[in-house]
Write an enzyme that holds these catalytic residues in place. Structure first.
Site, mmCIF file in Angstrom:
data_model
loop_
_atom_site.group_PDB
_atom_site.id
_atom_site.type_symbol
_atom_site.label_atom_id
_atom_site.label_comp_id
_atom_site.label_asym_id
_atom_site.label_seq_id
_atom_site.Cartn_x
_atom_site.Cartn_y
_atom_site.Cartn_z
ATOM 1 N N GLU A 95 -15.606 15.180 7.589
ATOM 2 C CA GLU A 95 -14.413 14.376 7.315
ATOM 3 C C GLU A 95 -14.460 13.760 5.921
ATOM 4 O O GLU A 95 -15.527 13.421 5.419
ATOM 5 C CB GLU A 95 -14.320 13.240 8.340
ATOM 6 C CG GLU A 95 -14.109 13.738 9.742
ATOM 7 C CD GLU A 95 -14.139 12.622 10.767
ATOM 8 O OE1 GLU A 95 -13.939 11.449 10.395
ATOM 9 O OE2 GLU A 95 -14.357 12.939 11.944
ATOM 10 N N CYS A 108 -13.741 8.723 0.253
ATOM 11 C CA CYS A 108 -14.946 8.539 1.058
ATOM 12 C C CYS A 108 -15.398 9.912 1.528
ATOM 13 O O CYS A 108 -14.641 10.610 2.209
ATOM 14 C CB CYS A 108 -14.603 7.640 2.254
ATOM 15 S SG CYS A 108 -15.965 7.457 3.415
ATOM 16 N N CYS A 115 -25.558 13.252 12.101
ATOM 17 C CA CYS A 115 -26.484 12.246 11.556
ATOM 18 C C CYS A 115 -27.627 12.032 12.550
ATOM 19 O O CYS A 115 -27.425 12.085 13.755
ATOM 20 C CB CYS A 115 -25.726 10.931 11.336
ATOM 21 S SG CYS A 115 -26.716 9.649 10.541
ATOM 22 N N CYS A 119 -27.342 5.020 15.020
ATOM 23 C CA CYS A 119 -26.733 3.677 15.116
ATOM 24 C C CYS A 119 -25.787 3.654 16.328
ATOM 25 O O CYS A 119 -24.965 4.563 16.495
ATOM 26 C CB CYS A 119 -25.980 3.324 13.838
ATOM 27 S SG CYS A 119 -27.040 3.275 12.389
ATOM 28 N N CYS A 122 -21.785 3.953 16.055
ATOM 29 C CA CYS A 122 -21.243 4.934 15.109
ATOM 30 C C CYS A 122 -20.952 6.280 15.777
ATOM 31 O O CYS A 122 -21.813 6.836 16.472
ATOM 32 C CB CYS A 122 -22.243 5.113 13.961
ATOM 33 S SG CYS A 122 -21.672 6.285 12.720
ATOM 34 N N GLY A 162 -22.946 11.013 8.006
ATOM 35 C CA GLY A 162 -24.297 11.299 7.495
ATOM 36 C C GLY A 162 -24.942 10.125 6.793
ATOM 37 O O GLY A 162 -24.297 9.126 6.479
ATOM 38 N N SER A 217 -26.165 -1.156 5.011
ATOM 39 C CA SER A 217 -25.603 -1.503 6.319
ATOM 40 C C SER A 217 -26.577 -2.421 7.019
ATOM 41 O O SER A 217 -27.607 -1.968 7.519
ATOM 42 C CB SER A 217 -25.389 -0.219 7.133
ATOM 43 O OG SER A 217 -24.526 0.638 6.420
ATOM 44 N N HIS A 219 -25.689 -5.377 9.358
ATOM 45 C CA HIS A 219 -25.148 -5.540 10.719
ATOM 46 C C HIS A 219 -25.885 -6.530 11.619
ATOM 47 O O HIS A 219 -25.360 -6.910 12.673
ATOM 48 C CB HIS A 219 -25.006 -4.198 11.449
ATOM 49 C CG HIS A 219 -24.199 -3.177 10.690
ATOM 50 N ND1 HIS A 219 -23.078 -3.488 9.972
ATOM 51 C CD2 HIS A 219 -24.375 -1.836 10.518
ATOM 52 C CE1 HIS A 219 -22.590 -2.392 9.399
ATOM 53 N NE2 HIS A 219 -23.361 -1.389 9.706
ATOM 54 N N CYS A 335 -15.052 7.141 10.025
ATOM 55 C CA CYS A 335 -15.552 8.517 10.042
ATOM 56 C C CYS A 335 -16.265 8.894 11.333
ATOM 57 O O CYS A 335 -16.837 8.080 12.007
ATOM 58 C CB CYS A 335 -16.467 8.742 8.852
ATOM 59 S SG CYS A 335 -15.558 9.544 7.542
HETATM 60 N N1 SAH Z 1 -25.328 6.336 6.937
HETATM 61 C C1 SAH Z 1 -24.772 5.440 5.979
HETATM 62 C C2 SAH Z 1 -23.353 5.777 5.574
HETATM 63 C C3 SAH Z 1 -22.374 6.195 6.611
HETATM 64 S S1 SAH Z 1 -21.724 4.992 7.715
HETATM 65 C C4 SAH Z 1 -24.901 4.016 6.427
HETATM 66 O O1 SAH Z 1 -25.389 3.793 7.532
HETATM 67 O O2 SAH Z 1 -24.577 3.108 5.673
HETATM 68 C C5 SAH Z 1 -20.683 3.973 6.693
HETATM 69 C C6 SAH Z 1 -20.573 2.547 7.178
HETATM 70 O O3 SAH Z 1 -19.764 2.460 8.359
HETATM 71 C C7 SAH Z 1 -21.903 1.912 7.543
HETATM 72 O O4 SAH Z 1 -21.930 0.589 7.112
HETATM 73 C C8 SAH Z 1 -21.886 1.991 9.064
HETATM 74 O O5 SAH Z 1 -22.790 1.117 9.645
HETATM 75 C C9 SAH Z 1 -20.430 1.686 9.341
HETATM 76 N N2 SAH Z 1 -19.938 2.076 10.660
HETATM 77 C C10 SAH Z 1 -20.242 3.150 11.411
HETATM 78 N N3 SAH Z 1 -19.564 3.141 12.562
HETATM 79 C C11 SAH Z 1 -18.794 2.044 12.555
HETATM 80 C C12 SAH Z 1 -17.854 1.475 13.458
HETATM 81 N N4 SAH Z 1 -17.588 2.055 14.637
HETATM 82 N N5 SAH Z 1 -17.245 0.341 13.088
HETATM 83 C C13 SAH Z 1 -17.501 -0.256 11.906
HETATM 84 N N6 SAH Z 1 -18.372 0.221 11.015
HETATM 85 C C14 SAH Z 1 -19.024 1.357 11.330
#
Ligand code: SAH
Length: 344
Positions: A95, A108, A115, A119, A122, A162, A217, A219, A335
């Site tokens: 995507e 983006c 991946c 997480c 995600c 990813g 990230s 969180h 994504c």
């Molecule tokens: N792997 C990398 C980049 C991809 S994810 C990373 O972890 O940073 C891009 C961002 O979106 C990250 O901050 C991730 O934690 C966040 N993300 C993923 N799923 C999400 C969701 N359902 N809601 C909000 N943020 C999310």
């Protein structure tokens, strides 16, 4: 994918030059070839009209020009966000999301198919990891989207599907190709790379001094919560991560941006803001608060109200934070969600 031939669009200029010389051609042909590939972006060697037909034959024999195609295009009715589901030459899907901000057009992109990081909130990681993207597949997300939308991408975020630092060498090659003045010529100051926190790679990236912005990230600012939602934290603890971030800042002078997705009942309390203050107070960084996007496989929720409340908690501790604007909410612009509908 063509396994016998080399993916020419993934070759950095110096490598391409070596290949051209190995073919018995003059060195300057490499600049012409690079221009056809990365500036004019032709899809076949036969279109390269200032190269001799014997050179074009040799190129056709040894190399191929990679391509990606559109499986789906979703355009938001609320803002100018457009989301592409691209199909790669081996039929995998990724995507790419185009967003319009006041400061310009931003893209983006994805860096892997799936991946490994796991997480919990995600969508990109649910079906696991398939493979790394090549430099050409990262570039093509820009080239194809620019062509299809008739727009120029002015800034780039590596925040799609990813973990970019888990595909380190290809991502670095991609960044060198992207910023090459003979090609897209995008200043790496307009690029942000987002990572879940692979500490040794953050250190390696700092050494390269590319000028990119690092987004981390976070969180959660305590290890027990972070380990529950982000398995990478079991490998590299928060204190190791922040130490690497501080080293990154002192080495590069680039301010780090911490992403904090607010999840109701998990990391949304006043005490969680205090933990952030204890961890990052006094460090010149930015905190970006995001209401967690609901994904259908998981029960995590939050909304703009919780995000704004959390911003206030941080302000109580004298910390500055912004709540990220929600773009493309009607097209699941977060994504990983669209690809899942296609892969299963
Ligand atoms: N792997 C990398 C980049 C991809 S994810 C990373 O972890 O940073 C891009 C961002 O979106 C990250 O901050 C991730 O934690 C966040 N993300 C993923 N799923 C999400 C969701 N359902 N809601 C909000 N943020 C999310």
């Amino acid at each position: 994918m063509n396994f016998e031939k080399t993916d020419i669009l993934s070759l950095e200029f110096e490598k391409l030059e070596r290949e051209v010389i190995a073919l018995g051609e003059a060195k300057f042909r490499a600049s012409q070839l690079f221009g056809w590939l990365h500036e004019k972006r032709v899809k076949s060697f036969d279109e390269m009209t200032n190269l001799s037909s014997s050179l074009r034959d040799k190129l056709n024999e040894r190399f191929y020009i990679n391509q990606i195609s559109v499986s789906k295009r979703l355009a938001s009715n609320k803002d100018n966000t457009v989301k592409y589901l691209y199909e790669l030459s081996d039929k995998n899907h990724i995507e790419t999301v185009l967003m319009e901000y006041d400061h310009g057009t931003s893209l983006c992109i994805s860096t892997q198919v799936g991946c490994k990081m796991g997480c919990k909130f995600c969508a990109s990681t649910i079906a696991g990891f398939k493979r790394n993207l090549t430099p050409s597949e990262m570039l093509l997300q820009i080239y194809e989207t620019e062509k299809l939308e008739g727009k120029k991408v002015q800034s780039l975020v590596l925040m799609g599907i990813g973990e970019p630092l888990d595909n380190f060498d290809n991502v670095i090659s991609f960044l060198r190709l992207l910023s090459d003045k003979r090609g897209k010529n995008l200043s790496l100051r307009h690029v942000s790379l987002s990572t879940c926190g692979i500490v040794p790679r953050i250190k390696e990236l700092a050494e390269l001094e590319l000028g990119i912005t690092l987004s981390v990230s976070l969180h959660a600012a305590n290890d027990s919560t972070r380990s529950k939602i982000m398995p990478i934290n079991n490998k590299y603890s928060i204190s190791e991560l922040i130490k690497a971030c501080k080293e990154y800042f002192s080495k590069t002078g680039r301010r780090i941006s911490f992403e904090y997705s607010v999840i109701d009942g998990v990391n949304d309390k006043h005490k969680n803001a205090e933990e952030i203050y204890k961890l990052l107070g006094g460090f010149n960084c930015h905190i970006n608060i995001i209401p967690v996007n609901k994904i259908k496989e998981r029960s995590f929720t939050s909304n703009r109200k919780s995000a704004n409340a959390f911003k206030k908690y941080l302000e109580d501790f004298g910390m500055n934070a912004t709540v990220r604007r929600t773009l493309g909410s009607d097209i699941d612009a977060a994504c990983g969600q669209l690809r899942r509908e296609y892969e299963i």
